[in-house]
Design a protein around this motif. Structure first.
Motif, short mmCIF file in Angstrom:
data_model
loop_
_atom_site.label_atom_id
_atom_site.label_comp_id
_atom_site.label_asym_id
_atom_site.label_seq_id
_atom_site.Cartn_x
_atom_site.Cartn_y
_atom_site.Cartn_z
N ASN A 155 10.02 -55.35 -82.45
CA ASN A 155 8.68 -54.92 -82.03
C ASN A 155 8.77 -54.05 -80.78
N SER A 156 9.62 -54.45 -79.84
CA SER A 156 9.78 -53.68 -78.61
C SER A 156 10.32 -52.28 -78.89
N LEU A 157 11.19 -52.17 -79.89
CA LEU A 157 11.74 -50.87 -80.25
C LEU A 157 10.62 -49.92 -80.67
N VAL A 158 9.68 -50.42 -81.47
CA VAL A 158 8.56 -49.60 -81.94
C VAL A 158 7.70 -49.15 -80.76
N VAL A 181 4.64 -49.95 -70.05
CA VAL A 181 3.87 -49.12 -70.97
C VAL A 181 2.61 -48.53 -70.34
N PRO A 182 1.68 -49.33 -69.79
CA PRO A 182 0.46 -48.72 -69.24
C PRO A 182 0.73 -47.67 -68.17
N ALA A 183 1.71 -47.94 -67.30
CA ALA A 183 2.03 -46.98 -66.23
C ALA A 183 2.61 -45.69 -66.80
N ALA A 197 -4.44 -47.68 -79.16
CA ALA A 197 -4.82 -48.53 -80.29
C ALA A 197 -3.63 -49.36 -80.78
N GLU A 198 -2.46 -48.70 -80.88
CA GLU A 198 -1.24 -49.41 -81.30
C GLU A 198 -0.88 -50.51 -80.32
N LEU A 199 -0.99 -50.20 -79.02
CA LEU A 199 -0.67 -51.18 -77.98
C LEU A 199 -1.62 -52.37 -78.05
N ASN A 200 -2.91 -52.10 -78.24
CA ASN A 200 -3.88 -53.19 -78.29
C ASN A 200 -3.70 -54.08 -79.51
N VAL A 201 -3.38 -53.46 -80.67
CA VAL A 201 -3.16 -54.25 -81.89
C VAL A 201 -1.94 -55.16 -81.72
N LEU A 202 -0.83 -54.58 -81.26
CA LEU A 202 0.38 -55.38 -81.08
C LEU A 202 0.21 -56.42 -79.99
N THR A 254 -2.07 -63.68 -66.99
CA THR A 254 -1.73 -62.39 -66.41
C THR A 254 -1.40 -61.35 -67.48
N ALA A 255 -0.69 -61.77 -68.54
CA ALA A 255 -0.30 -60.81 -69.58
C ALA A 255 -1.52 -60.28 -70.34
N ILE A 256 -2.46 -61.16 -70.67
CA ILE A 256 -3.66 -60.74 -71.40
C ILE A 256 -4.50 -59.80 -70.53
N SER A 257 -4.64 -60.13 -69.25
CA SER A 257 -5.45 -59.28 -68.38
C SER A 257 -4.81 -57.90 -68.20
N MET A 258 -3.51 -57.82 -68.47
CA MET A 258 -2.79 -56.55 -68.30
C MET A 258 -2.77 -55.73 -69.57
N TYR A 259 -2.51 -56.36 -70.71
CA TYR A 259 -2.23 -55.61 -71.94
C TYR A 259 -3.39 -55.55 -72.91
N VAL A 260 -4.30 -56.50 -72.90
CA VAL A 260 -5.42 -56.45 -73.84
C VAL A 260 -6.57 -55.69 -73.18
N GLN A 261 -6.30 -54.41 -72.94
CA GLN A 261 -7.27 -53.48 -72.37
C GLN A 261 -6.76 -52.07 -72.61
N PRO A 262 -7.63 -51.08 -72.64
CA PRO A 262 -7.15 -49.70 -72.80
C PRO A 262 -6.36 -49.27 -71.58
N PRO A 263 -5.16 -48.69 -71.76
CA PRO A 263 -4.41 -48.18 -70.62
C PRO A 263 -5.18 -47.15 -69.80
N SER A 264 -6.17 -46.50 -70.42
CA SER A 264 -6.97 -45.53 -69.67
C SER A 264 -7.76 -46.20 -68.55
N SER A 265 -8.03 -47.52 -68.70
CA SER A 265 -8.75 -48.24 -67.65
C SER A 265 -7.80 -48.96 -66.71
N TYR A 266 -6.54 -48.61 -66.81
CA TYR A 266 -5.47 -49.25 -66.03
C TYR A 266 -5.69 -49.01 -64.54
N SER A 267 -5.73 -50.06 -63.76
CA SER A 267 -5.87 -49.98 -62.32
C SER A 267 -4.50 -50.19 -61.69
#
Length: 314
Positions: A155-158, A181-183, A197-202, A254-267
């Motif tokens: 999965n990480s390879l993808v 990934v988000p950075a 979308a791919e990041l949020n699904v995975l 911490t992981a959910i608050s980081m990855y289950v969000q659009p990277p465009s809203s990344y703070s």
């Protein structure tokens, strides 16, 4: 000021905490101490789990897997962070960034599923104690652990390939202290909605699905524990699960608050704080959480400090 004449134009610049230089020395000391504790704690659990015959059970087999994972987790990021905090340069090579991204993603995904596997182990042990040796036999435990590691590295390879191939148009300044990934997606000079979308699904599959299984397992465990008549037995059953639940909370929150969000809203500040928790704080605390609340592990560590223990394991 971060690049010398020998720096490649393919290198990435990790800003880290360079906008607050007064923080770098205290953070260097904190991260170094945390890394030493993480190494000591996780290596200790791996050794006693494999060498002490009294810890020869599925629970400690998976715990040693978690310790190995946390050991690799911190090693994939902390040494580079320490170098950047104390050195004049804040760079990481392109290859180093790709490897760091791949390993960090793989290990994070593995921890998601491994924590669910550990919850299933506790469910079988408490809810189906008579069938426990049959269901959680050695061969099945090895297959579950191996399948978890392999599937998550695939999965990480993808995810890593999709992230690395995103056009950056020469941008290479990462406002983070490691490659994540988000950075990295913030450097993209094209539309990243497909990547998001791919990041949020995975992320949903690897975070929310295992978390749902964990919570479901503990619903059944709670019902089984409440039916136990002996208060001492109820406390013992609860105590074996409390450490795991605390680790689950620290990691998933911490992981959910980081990855289950659009990277465009990344703070950037929020992202750094969350990354510190699931990348450094949690792997450092995990062995001590399990040790301090587990009599068997504490007893095994005491035995490991005796000369007779090492004579018997030869």
């Amino acid at each position: 000021m971060w690049i010398n004449n020998q720096s490649s134009l393919d290198d990435f610049i990790l800003l880290g905490f360079s906008d607050q230089p007064w923080l770098e020395m205290p953070l260097f000391v904190i991260f170094l101490v945390a890394y030493i504790f993480a190494l000591f704690g996780n290596i200790s659990i791996i050794l006693v789990s494999h060498l002490d015959p009294q810890l020869d059970s599925p629970m400690y087999f998976f715990l040693s897997n978690l310790s190995l994972l946390d050991l690799c987790y911190t090693t994939s990021t902390v040494p580079q962070m320490l170098v950047n905090l104390r050195g004049p340069e804040k760079t990481i090579t392109y290859g180093g960034c790709v490897v760091q991204l791949y390993i960090f993603l793989a290990l994070g995904s593995t921890e998601c599923i491994l924590l669910a596997v550990m919850a299933f182990d506790r469910y079988v042990a408490i809810c189906k104690p008579l069938h426990y040796p049959i269901i959680m036999n050695q061969r099945r435990c090895i297959h579950m652990a191996t399948g978890t590691w392999i599937s998550c590295f695939v999965n990480s390879l993808v995810q890593s390939v999709l992230t690395v191939l995103t056009p950056r148009c020469g941008r290479r300044v990462i406002d983070h202290f490691f490659c994540e990934v988000p950075a990295l997606l913030k450097l993209a000079c094209t539309d990243t909605r497909i990547n998001e979308a791919e990041l949020n699904v995975l992320a949903a599959l690897l975070l929310l699905v295992p978390l749902t299984l964990i919570l479901g397992s503990y619903v059944f465990i709670s019902r089984a524990v409440m039916r136990i008549r002996s208060a001492e037995s109820r406390w013992k059953a609860f105590n074996t699960c409390a450490s795991h639940l605390l680790v689950v909370f620290l990691f998933y929150f911490t992981a959910i608050s980081m990855y289950v969000q659009p990277p465009s809203s990344y703070s950037r500040d929020r992202g750094k704080i969350m990354a510190l928790f699931y990348g450094i704080v949690t792997p450092t605390l995990n062995p001590f959480i399990y040790t301090l609340r587990n009599k068997d592990v504490k007893a095994a560590l005491r035995r490991a400090l005796t000369k007779d223990f090492w004579v018997k394991t030869r």
